[in-house]
Design a protein around this motif. Structure first.
Motif: not given
Length: 365
Positions: A204-213
């Motif tokens: 819910d925070t990112f929408g698309i979970v970043p690649k760095s994460f």
């Protein structure tokens, strides 16, 4: 007498000086490679793009080698890394090895999700994307049977598809380092199953979970090796006057991840938390994914040193399918070593070829 005792000291001093000079030279080369060496080219096996949907593309690999096996192979890869690990360089490419041995090879490249893809989930991938790609393969190859080869998460996705789609006939399935049972997943279980690991809040925070994460999550499964060991291995290779080419290839892939579509990430992490796939509780659009519906010939490959997908996670599929023809092979490598490197080329690729040749419909002629 003094001369007798001075010679060893002089020899030690000379050896120390030579060692220091060698270490200094090695370190200079090490810095040069890390700072400014061009990134190696990857994915060089010729291919045509024969189908697209949203960001996804279906590759059909081309070769001058005659196709001698009737049943085509569809490779399904994970969502979080680029699939060129399977075709990373001519000398260590599973794709090239297969096409050079007369197999008709296709691959889905899922592409890079953007903000508009945050609602993309396994519902769409398994029930919309793969069926259309398979239909295109059947049309192109003129075969009503196919083989599916899934690597890592790609194999999990393939198992969902085959459990829900009996036609066209999925004659063979190969699972390479594929997690099926998520109950005991090593360190992944330790942190994902914590109540504080709030998947819904992440999505819910990112929408698309970043690649760095994503990359940090994977690296922390073996932090010393991933953050320090990889660069010390490069230094050692240079010190031993070995070519750094293989290191550069693998390092490029490891540090070239993809972001994760939010809803697909929610479902994927949900498997680690609940293990619904083997419990026959995982649903796609209201349909239960029952692995017992799979009766294809099965080959499962695991890596003894794989800390990302433990061997028992992959081997567990044997207990849940209805297949009579099923084989598990384990090799003394890690996650990437099943498809990349000398052990893959010398042992894994030939094992795949031998298994497939007996189950791919014989020569086209």
């Amino acid at each position: 007498m003094s001369s007798y005792f001075s010679n060893p000291s002089e020899q030690m001093a000379k050896q120390f000086q030579q060692g220091w000079e060698k270490a200094t030279e090695t370190t200079q080369k090490w810095f040069e490679i890390i700072k400014s060496t061009p990134s190696p080219q990857v994915g060089l096996t010729p291919k045509d793009i024969i189908w697209r949907k949203n960001k996804a593309q279906l590759y059909h690999y081309q070769t001058t080698t005659p196709k001698i096996h009737r049943i085509p192979i569809l490779i399904i890869y994970a969502l979080i890394n680029k699939p060129y690990i399977l075709d990373i360089a001519p000398e260590t490419s599973l794709v090239k090895y297969l096409v050079d041995n007369g197999f008709d090879v296709f691959m889905i490249d899922w592409g890079t999700p953007d903000l508009e893809d945050q609602d993309l989930s396994f519902n769409e991938l398994v029930l919309d994307y793969i069926p259309k790609a398979v239909a295109k393969i059947v049309q192109t190859s003129c075969s009503n049977e196919i083989t599916i080869l899934g690597y890592c998460m790609g194999g999990t996705i393939a198992s969902m598809y085959t459990a829900l789609h009996p036609q066209p006939r999925i004659k063979n399935m190969l699972f390479i380092a594929t997690p099926i049972d998520f109950e005991e997943a090593g360190l992944s279980s330790v942190y994902i199953k914590q109540e504080e690991y709030n998947v819904d809040k992440i999505v819910d925070t990112f929408g698309i979970v970043p690649k760095s994460f994503i990359n940090t999550s994977v690296f922390m499964l073996n932090p010393v090796n991933n953050y320090w060991g990889t660069y010390s291995r490069l230094w050692k290779m240079l010190h031993d006057d070995l070519s750094p080419h293989s290191w550069m290839l693998l390092n490029k892939w490891i540090n070239d991840p993809l972001p994760f579509a939010g809803e697909a990430y929610r479902q994927w992490l949900g498997l680690y938390k609940t293990n619904k796939l083997v419990k026959k509780e995982f649903e796609l659009r209201g349909r239960i994914v029952d692995l017992a519906n799979i009766n294809s010939s099965i080959l499962i490959l695991g890596g003894t040193s794989d800390h990302i997908v433990l061997p028992e996670q992959a081997r567990a599929l044997l207990d849940h399918v209805s297949s009579q023809d099923k084989t598990y092979l384990e090799f003394p490598v890690g996650h990437g070593g099943l498809v990349f490197g000398s052990q893959a080329v010398k042992k894994v690729y030939p094992a795949i070829k031998e298994w497939l040749e007996k189950r791919s419909g014989g020569d086209i002629a």
